[in-house]
Design an enzyme around this catalytic site. Sequence first.
Site, PDB file in Angstrom:
ATOM      1  N   HIS A 384      59.909 120.182  23.038  1.00 48.73           N
ATOM      2  CA  HIS A 384      60.366 121.194  22.070  1.00 48.73           C
ATOM      3  C   HIS A 384      60.789 122.480  22.775  1.00 48.73           C
ATOM      4  O   HIS A 384      61.902 122.985  22.570  1.00 48.73           O
ATOM      5  CB  HIS A 384      59.222 121.461  21.086  1.00 48.73           C
ATOM      6  CG  HIS A 384      59.508 122.507  20.062  1.00 48.73           C
ATOM      7  ND1 HIS A 384      59.780 122.209  18.750  1.00 48.73           N
ATOM      8  CD2 HIS A 384      59.558 123.878  20.148  1.00 48.73           C
ATOM      9  CE1 HIS A 384      59.995 123.325  18.074  1.00 48.73           C
ATOM     10  NE2 HIS A 384      59.859 124.357  18.894  1.00 48.73           N
ATOM     11  N   GLU A 385      59.907 123.007  23.610  1.00 47.47           N
ATOM     12  CA  GLU A 385      60.205 124.288  24.266  1.00 47.47           C
ATOM     13  C   GLU A 385      61.353 124.157  25.264  1.00 47.47           C
ATOM     14  O   GLU A 385      62.130 125.096  25.444  1.00 47.47           O
ATOM     15  CB  GLU A 385      58.947 124.838  24.945  1.00 47.47           C
ATOM     16  CG  GLU A 385      57.791 125.130  24.000  1.00 47.47           C
ATOM     17  CD  GLU A 385      58.143 126.077  22.862  1.00 47.47           C
ATOM     18  OE1 GLU A 385      59.107 126.866  22.996  1.00 47.47           O
ATOM     19  OE2 GLU A 385      57.463 126.014  21.814  1.00 47.47           O
ATOM     20  N   HIS A 388      64.567 124.781  23.519  1.00 44.36           N
ATOM     21  CA  HIS A 388      64.903 126.211  23.433  1.00 44.36           C
ATOM     22  C   HIS A 388      65.487 126.708  24.756  1.00 44.36           C
ATOM     23  O   HIS A 388      66.488 127.430  24.782  1.00 44.36           O
ATOM     24  CB  HIS A 388      63.651 127.022  23.119  1.00 44.36           C
ATOM     25  CG  HIS A 388      63.174 126.911  21.708  1.00 44.36           C
ATOM     26  ND1 HIS A 388      63.984 127.152  20.619  1.00 44.36           N
ATOM     27  CD2 HIS A 388      61.944 126.620  21.197  1.00 44.36           C
ATOM     28  CE1 HIS A 388      63.292 126.992  19.503  1.00 44.36           C
ATOM     29  NE2 HIS A 388      62.049 126.669  19.823  1.00 44.36           N
ATOM     30  N   HIS A 391      68.940 125.483  25.339  1.00 46.29           N
ATOM     31  CA  HIS A 391      69.844 126.231  24.459  1.00 46.29           C
ATOM     32  C   HIS A 391      70.234 127.548  25.143  1.00 46.29           C
ATOM     33  O   HIS A 391      71.418 127.905  25.224  1.00 46.29           O
ATOM     34  CB  HIS A 391      69.142 126.494  23.124  1.00 46.29           C
ATOM     35  CG  HIS A 391      70.060 126.878  22.014  1.00 46.29           C
ATOM     36  ND1 HIS A 391      69.623 127.046  20.712  1.00 46.29           N
ATOM     37  CD2 HIS A 391      71.388 127.150  21.984  1.00 46.29           C
ATOM     38  CE1 HIS A 391      70.636 127.381  19.945  1.00 46.29           C
ATOM     39  NE2 HIS A 391      71.722 127.469  20.691  1.00 46.29           N
TER      40      HIS A 391
END
Length: 599
Positions: A384-385, A388, A391
């Site tokens: 998940h991290e 980020h 991104h």
Amino acid sequence: MENNKYSWDLECLLNGKTLDNLIKEWVNKQEQILKAYPNFYKSLSNFKKWLKINEEDEIISNRLMNYISNNYQEDLSNPKWISYSQKISTLANEYAQKTSDYENIVLKNEKKIRSYLKDKSISEYQRVFDLIFKTKKHILSEKEEKLLSKISRINGGFETIFNTLTDSDIKFEDAKNSKGKKVPLKTMADVSKNLKDKDRELRKTTWINFNHAFDKFESTLTQTLYYNYLMLNTNSKLRNYKDYIDAAADADEVNQKFILHIYKMVQTFKPSIKTYSDKVNKLLKKQLNLNKLEPWDKTVDLTKKQVKVSIEQTKKIVLESLKPLGNEYLSNIKKAFNENWISWLPKPSKQTGAYSIGGTKGLDKYYISMNFDETFRSVSTIAHELGHSMHSLYFNKKQKVYADCAIFYAEIASIVNETLLSLYLIDKYKNDREMKRMILDEFVSNFFATTTRQIIFSNFEYVANQYVNEAKPFTKESLKNLYIDMIKKYQGMSKEMDKKINKIVPYSYMPSTIFRIGHFYVGNFYVYKYAIGQIVAIDVASKIYKGDKQTLKRYFEFLSSGCSKSPLETIKILGIDLYSNKPYIESKKFIDEIIKKFN
């Protein structure tokens, strides 16, 4: 460096300087800005120089703020980082006061600035200033803006108070196992680990002591939340917004009707939650040999296998699962692993949970903090991290001006990674019933945690702000009752639990959950956007997993777009319209199909 292999390398943020020298560089750059400030709008040449020195300041500021903030998050009780945080906050506030009439000046000189922006060398900044121009009715007079800037320092701090209280000051009593032996609860990782333990007495005492620790601070947290919302609503009304929620929606370029639409659509997931819960409860009773489940039984893994995953195994799993995103994406993930972007390990006074840093323009590493606990949940957390951080990497490559992403859609990139991980694991263990069951449970529970649970929190926050604005009772009792109402509305509650939850200890501890939602104390109306991230990401990830090249192409366009478009226009890059019912219907259909595999 302590635990060097699994710690982050923050020193490169200093760019070869000492921290004090970097602070001096930052102060000097702000002095340049202040020198240029009185005349920045008076000529095209001045305006170009203004944009350039502000870009330089942003990069220096990102290095400095991240260095101090990340060190502080590693040890919230460390006086050195507390001191530096306060020092930087003071300096930043002094600077903000001196430029507090910036938007007034821009609005007064709108015609002139629009003419400057026709110059091709700076035309890319058009959206930056359009966002200021549209706020005309919410900008106060120069005198009022300066006054608000001066008092802004005493308006905030609620997030810091909350974090200090919950991560440093609140201590958990030792749990006890079935043999009567004390088991220390030092960190949230200890709590999470114990709640999955086969020893029911350890689970029970961990659950009770964890909840009791927060229950004791209900009144403090209620008052903190009240004054935070009072401040946010007062400031919003001063700027001619209806309230804090109205201001937050306007900042996202949506309206409150859109938010209420999301609430309505997520409420349709309620039957799916019941189907899933009934299946899980049946399996848990069999697994634990129990006739009745208690709250401390419901976080046990749905497998008798003792599954532990090392950090090195986690890295391999993540890389395998993200192969559908292509070789370039994987090479960037490897950089994060090999170049110490990640603080992996839990420790006392470290910020709980996990995050990937913001303010990344000009950086070479996009740092992640987590509290690895050797579970598949930690595998999901790092995936998940990393979403980020990737991104950040992609929009920093493409965007000069818009090297950032709006909170509105920030979760899409991270949940795409989580979903690809889950689909990979479901397929990998399709012939291993226990592993498949565990992975499906993790996937489905994450889906509802990110949609329904976050909407419960968001709708709670929406109504709690109405309490403040309408002078309704804002007490720990009224807030707990509101939270219970939201649970009933979105996921349902058994008649038995309804009788117990407000009257019988330890069940009466359960509504205290609502006081420990850190996002409430930050000052941005945020958590409903998790549901947006989940609903959009399910659609995108499932198509990428099946090899849809058009969706993959759109996805990288989305990652690279930064904040160059409005939030809803950014999501439309992916071919998704969130004003329609279709994305919500499709996501429910998808999760219902996954639940059918669960047995």
